[in-house]
Motif scaffolding. Structure first.
Motif, PDB file in Angstrom:
ATOM      1  N   ASP A 155      -4.649   3.551  -6.978  1.00  0.00           N
ATOM      2  CA  ASP A 155      -5.453   4.632  -7.556  1.00  0.00           C
ATOM      3  C   ASP A 155      -5.939   5.644  -6.523  1.00  0.00           C
ATOM      4  OD1 ASP A 155      -7.299   3.101  -6.285  1.00  0.00           O
ATOM      5  OD2 ASP A 155      -8.499   2.652  -8.058  1.00  0.00           O
ATOM      6  N   GLY A 156      -5.449   5.555  -5.276  1.00  0.00           N
ATOM      7  CA  GLY A 156      -5.756   6.540  -4.251  1.00  0.00           C
ATOM      8  C   GLY A 156      -6.936   6.208  -3.357  1.00  0.00           C
ATOM      9  N   ILE A 157      -7.638   5.130  -3.609  1.00  0.00           N
ATOM     10  CA  ILE A 157      -8.774   4.766  -2.763  1.00  0.00           C
ATOM     11  C   ILE A 157      -8.261   4.352  -1.385  1.00  0.00           C
ATOM     12  CG2 ILE A 157     -10.612   3.062  -2.419  1.00  0.00           C
ATOM     13  CD1 ILE A 157     -11.115   3.181  -5.416  1.00  0.00           C
ATOM     14  N   ALA A 158      -8.912   4.899  -0.345  1.00  0.00           N
ATOM     15  CA  ALA A 158      -8.523   4.593   1.031  1.00  0.00           C
ATOM     16  C   ALA A 158      -8.874   3.153   1.368  1.00  0.00           C
ATOM     17  CB  ALA A 158      -9.232   5.538   1.988  1.00  0.00           C
ATOM     18  N   ILE A 159      -7.989   2.527   2.139  1.00  0.00           N
ATOM     19  CA  ILE A 159      -8.208   1.153   2.579  1.00  0.00           C
ATOM     20  C   ILE A 159      -7.766   1.039   4.028  1.00  0.00           C
ATOM     21  CG2 ILE A 159      -5.971   0.408   1.665  1.00  0.00           C
ATOM     22  CD1 ILE A 159      -7.295  -2.364   1.130  1.00  0.00           C
ATOM     23  N   THR A 160      -8.531   0.285   4.784  1.00  0.00           N
ATOM     24  CA  THR A 160      -8.164  -0.076   6.142  1.00  0.00           C
ATOM     25  C   THR A 160      -8.058  -1.587   6.195  1.00  0.00           C
ATOM     26  OG1 THR A 160      -9.398   1.806   7.026  1.00  0.00           O
ATOM     27  CG2 THR A 160      -8.801   0.066   8.582  1.00  0.00           C
ATOM     28  N   VAL A 161      -6.925  -2.075   6.666  1.00  0.00           N
ATOM     29  CA  VAL A 161      -6.706  -3.515   6.815  1.00  0.00           C
ATOM     30  C   VAL A 161      -6.651  -3.791   8.315  1.00  0.00           C
ATOM     31  CG1 VAL A 161      -5.234  -5.472   6.254  1.00  0.00           C
ATOM     32  CG2 VAL A 161      -5.414  -3.548   4.647  1.00  0.00           C
ATOM     33  N   VAL A 162      -7.457  -4.753   8.758  1.00  0.00           N
ATOM     34  CA  VAL A 162      -7.616  -5.031  10.180  1.00  0.00           C
ATOM     35  C   VAL A 162      -7.159  -6.455  10.480  1.00  0.00           C
ATOM     36  CG1 VAL A 162      -9.253  -5.103  12.103  1.00  0.00           C
ATOM     37  CG2 VAL A 162      -9.622  -3.495  10.203  1.00  0.00           C
ATOM     38  N   LEU A 217       0.816  -1.216   0.000  1.00  0.00           N
ATOM     39  CA  LEU A 217       0.000   0.000   0.000  1.00  0.00           C
ATOM     40  C   LEU A 217       0.850   1.267   0.000  1.00  0.00           C
ATOM     41  CD1 LEU A 217      -2.627  -1.098   2.671  1.00  0.00           C
ATOM     42  CD2 LEU A 217      -2.908  -1.079   0.177  1.00  0.00           C
ATOM     43  N   ASP A 218       0.218   2.367  -0.378  1.00  0.00           N
ATOM     44  CA  ASP A 218       0.837   3.696  -0.327  1.00  0.00           C
ATOM     45  C   ASP A 218       0.296   4.462   0.882  1.00  0.00           C
ATOM     46  OD1 ASP A 218       2.194   3.284  -2.761  1.00  0.00           O
ATOM     47  OD2 ASP A 218       0.454   3.952  -3.911  1.00  0.00           O
ATOM     48  N   ASP A 219       1.054   5.480   1.319  1.00  0.00           N
ATOM     49  CA  ASP A 219       0.617   6.383   2.399  1.00  0.00           C
ATOM     50  C   ASP A 219       0.106   5.625   3.619  1.00  0.00           C
ATOM     51  OD1 ASP A 219       1.202   8.617   0.802  1.00  0.00           O
ATOM     52  OD2 ASP A 219      -0.782   8.539  -0.123  1.00  0.00           O
ATOM     53  N   THR A 220       0.918   4.739   4.154  1.00  0.00           N
ATOM     54  CA  THR A 220       0.485   3.862   5.233  1.00  0.00           C
ATOM     55  C   THR A 220       0.706   4.458   6.619  1.00  0.00           C
ATOM     56  OG1 THR A 220       2.629   2.787   5.105  1.00  0.00           O
ATOM     57  CG2 THR A 220       0.804   1.713   3.958  1.00  0.00           C
ATOM     58  N   SER A 221      -0.146   4.034   7.540  1.00  0.00           N
ATOM     59  CA  SER A 221       0.037   4.317   8.960  1.00  0.00           C
ATOM     60  C   SER A 221      -0.560   3.151   9.744  1.00  0.00           C
ATOM     61  CB  SER A 221      -0.610   5.644   9.360  1.00  0.00           C
ATOM     62  OG  SER A 221      -2.000   5.609   9.135  1.00  0.00           O
ATOM     63  N   ARG A 245      -6.753  -5.037  18.245  1.00  0.00           N
ATOM     64  CA  ARG A 245      -6.575  -5.190  16.799  1.00  0.00           C
ATOM     65  C   ARG A 245      -5.520  -4.229  16.296  1.00  0.00           C
ATOM     66  NH1 ARG A 245     -11.996  -5.183  15.098  1.00  0.00           N
ATOM     67  NH2 ARG A 245     -12.320  -5.901  17.174  1.00  0.00           N
ATOM     68  N   VAL A 246      -4.928  -4.609  15.168  1.00  0.00           N
ATOM     69  CA  VAL A 246      -4.033  -3.704  14.455  1.00  0.00           C
ATOM     70  C   VAL A 246      -4.819  -3.156  13.277  1.00  0.00           C
ATOM     71  CG1 VAL A 246      -1.951  -3.517  13.050  1.00  0.00           C
ATOM     72  CG2 VAL A 246      -1.920  -4.884  15.136  1.00  0.00           C
ATOM     73  N   LEU A 247      -4.791  -1.844  13.132  1.00  0.00           N
ATOM     74  CA  LEU A 247      -5.425  -1.159  12.015  1.00  0.00           C
ATOM     75  C   LEU A 247      -4.337  -0.576  11.127  1.00  0.00           C
ATOM     76  CD1 LEU A 247      -8.053   0.684  14.190  1.00  0.00           C
ATOM     77  CD2 LEU A 247      -8.514  -1.243  12.692  1.00  0.00           C
ATOM     78  N   LEU A 248      -4.330  -0.993   9.893  1.00  0.00           N
ATOM     79  CA  LEU A 248      -3.381  -0.504   8.897  1.00  0.00           C
ATOM     80  C   LEU A 248      -4.164   0.371   7.933  1.00  0.00           C
ATOM     81  CD1 LEU A 248      -0.899  -0.379   7.030  1.00  0.00           C
ATOM     82  CD2 LEU A 248      -1.446  -2.700   6.295  1.00  0.00           C
ATOM     83  N   TYR A 249      -3.823   1.642   7.888  1.00  0.00           N
ATOM     84  CA  TYR A 249      -4.478   2.580   6.983  1.00  0.00           C
ATOM     85  C   TYR A 249      -3.548   2.837   5.805  1.00  0.00           C
ATOM     86  CZ  TYR A 249      -7.163   3.475  11.226  1.00  0.00           C
ATOM     87  OH  TYR A 249      -7.922   3.324  12.348  1.00  0.00           O
ATOM     88  N   GLY A 250      -4.104   2.899   4.617  1.00  0.00           N
ATOM     89  CA  GLY A 250      -3.299   3.172   3.450  1.00  0.00           C
ATOM     90  C   GLY A 250      -4.164   3.513   2.256  1.00  0.00           C
ATOM     91  N   ARG A 251      -3.521   3.503   1.101  1.00  0.00           N
ATOM     92  CA  ARG A 251      -4.219   3.793  -0.151  1.00  0.00           C
ATOM     93  C   ARG A 251      -3.811   2.767  -1.196  1.00  0.00           C
ATOM     94  NH1 ARG A 251      -7.367   7.929   0.147  1.00  0.00           N
ATOM     95  NH2 ARG A 251      -6.949   9.489   1.718  1.00  0.00           N
ATOM     96  N   LEU A 252      -4.804   2.369  -1.981  1.00  0.00           N
ATOM     97  CA  LEU A 252      -4.529   1.533  -3.144  1.00  0.00           C
ATOM     98  C   LEU A 252      -3.831   2.397  -4.185  1.00  0.00           C
ATOM     99  CD1 LEU A 252      -7.968  -0.294  -3.291  1.00  0.00           C
ATOM    100  CD2 LEU A 252      -5.831  -1.159  -2.326  1.00  0.00           C
TER     101      LEU A 252
END
Length: 117
Positions: free
Chosen positions: A81-88, A55-59, A72-79
């Motif tokens: 094409d810029g769409i926001a994604i949260t991976v849990v 992913l891009d722009d991760t936190s 839980r661990v929450l991984l925030y990022g972008r695909l």
């Protein structure tokens, strides 16, 4: 958004998914939410690290909360094409020994790497 998530998975076939949700309303930004498969703690951490690398722009946030069973661990990022994604990824209570509060950023990345082996 679904096509974007599919494209991402095609680009990174080693990523693991337990479940996927998509949110697209006029009230907020478009977002994809992915839960990695539950299982052995080391595997959950490894799944999260694989997503981190894709992913891009991760936190990162390790959310402990009041109930260690809900950690839980929450991984925030972008695909791409810029769409926001949260991976849990759900965290085993035993892995939180000594972790009393929510943790952020590099600390969580280091913790994931330690626990993925």
């Amino acid at each position: 958004m679904i096509a974007s998530a599919r494209d991402h998975l095609a680009r990174y076939p080693a990523l693991s998914i337990g479940s996927v949700g998509v949110s697209a309303t006029d009230l907020g930004p478009r977002q994809v939410e992915v839960y990695v498969p539950t299982g052995a703690h080391a595997e959950v951490c490894a799944h999260l690290l694989a997503w981190w690398d894709s992913l891009d722009d991760t936190s990162l946030l390790l959310k402990v909360g009041d109930d260690p069973e809900d950690a839980r661990v929450l991984l925030y990022g972008r695909l791409v094409d810029g769409i926001a994604i949260t991976v849990v990824g759900l965290v085993e209570e035993d892995a939180l020994d000594g972790v009393l509060d929510d943790q952020f950023g590099e600390w969580v990345l280091h913790w994931l790497r330690e626990h993925a082996v």
